[in-house]
Motif scaffolding. Sequence first.
Motif, PDB file in Angstrom:
ATOM      1  N   LYS A 407       0.832  -1.205   0.000  1.00  0.00           N
ATOM      2  CA  LYS A 407       0.000   0.000   0.000  1.00  0.00           C
ATOM      3  C   LYS A 407       0.867   1.255   0.000  1.00  0.00           C
ATOM      4  O   LYS A 407       1.948   1.275   0.600  1.00  0.00           O
ATOM      5  N   ASP A 417      -3.558   5.159  -3.171  1.00  0.00           N
ATOM      6  CA  ASP A 417      -3.009   3.825  -3.418  1.00  0.00           C
ATOM      7  C   ASP A 417      -3.477   3.257  -4.761  1.00  0.00           C
ATOM      8  O   ASP A 417      -2.736   2.573  -5.449  1.00  0.00           O
ATOM      9  N   HIS A 418      -4.724   3.591  -5.161  1.00  0.00           N
ATOM     10  CA  HIS A 418      -5.296   3.051  -6.403  1.00  0.00           C
ATOM     11  C   HIS A 418      -4.658   3.669  -7.640  1.00  0.00           C
ATOM     12  O   HIS A 418      -4.728   3.099  -8.730  1.00  0.00           O
TER      13      HIS A 418
END
Length: 437
Positions: A407, A417-418
């Motif tokens: 992460k 994080d995405h």
Amino acid sequence: MIGGLFIYNHKGEVLISRVYRDDIGRNAVDAFRVNVIHARQQVRSPVTNIARTSFFHVKRSNIWLAAVTKQNVNAAMVFEFLYKMCDVMTAYFGKISEENIKNNFVLIYELLDEILDFGYPQNSETGALKTFITQQGIKSQPQTKEEQSQITSQVTGQIGWRREGIKYRRNELFLDVLESVNLLMSPQGQVLSAHVSGRVVMKSYLSGMPECKFGMNDKIVIDKQGKGGATDDSGKSSGKQSIAIDDCTFHQCVRLSKFDSERSISFIPPDGEYELMRYRTTKDIILPFRVIPLVREVGRTKLEVKVVIKSNFKPSLLAQKIEVRIPTPLNTSGVQVICMKGKAKYKASENAIVWKIKRMAGMKESQISAEIELLPTNDKKKWARPPISMNFEVPFAPSGLKVRYLKVFEPKLNYSDHDVIKWVRYIGRSGIYETRC
């Protein structure tokens, strides 16, 4: 601490010499040359004591790096420094060779002045060094006060391995789990010793000062969470979802206090490539290959050898760069080889039959047969039968290690994080992988 550092070529000529303490004289240079480089017998120990002076050396191709001291120093720390020095030089000018050292000797002296202070190792982080030691004397633009304060805070502050203000168009993380599996097996198939040495190597191209969290299937964490079994990469549905790590070491960016309390690996990553951790496991190792040898003596002038190799992982996976070395007696006069797959050749100079297979899928087997003609000898000593060794590369971790999560948090910049593209790769290689015959 370290009294002096010398770099020699293969002839024993000094290429770089830096003395940090008064107790180390010029005679130390000659002592190492005579007793180690030009020694009649090969010096196996990396530590040599000559006239109450300790010499710690590492060798890179034909270059010797020697740290000298008269004090009772921590040997592990000295070697850690020497290896780090090799890494720094490689990062600056590539391969460590005599020509490169001669071409960059000014740069090396500049690096030594920064890395060592009165014999005590200081900042050896390549990223930090590159901000204020430029390669090949490139003249940098006059620095603003802000840039100067950035460098000062990076060298003296807590985060010496990463500077502020790094920006990338695309945020990416590459993670490689590189493992080396070592095995000694009896002719009957009993495992005499086995262990895996692993490294987690990362390349990070992230903007700002991100916080990363890395989790793996460590036995202590999994037991706390009470999770059950699952299928591993070798295709065997073992109850082994977790692995027991015997010992591990981390990069300086890892917060050790968090690892001790929560067993979570939390860190602010350096920019570029670095080794996050090293570890070692000895339990529940997946052995990618099984070697079954059969050696039969036909009289005193003939040997019949048959070797079967079996792959022990999922059929959808492919092992590569497979090489099996079958030793032959010293009085071998000729060899006839028949193999079902790959290419096999008798190498008289190495006293071995070398069998090479480009690729092999999981749950397959292949065999090689050889007839070895022997010359008659008066030597009554029986052939010692050295072990059959094997080299290979497989696309999974033989220890069973899995990356559970990776992460990234960056509160100051607008990415989560995405938005980070992550790549994870597992590579298992053979270390000393031997089967007695």
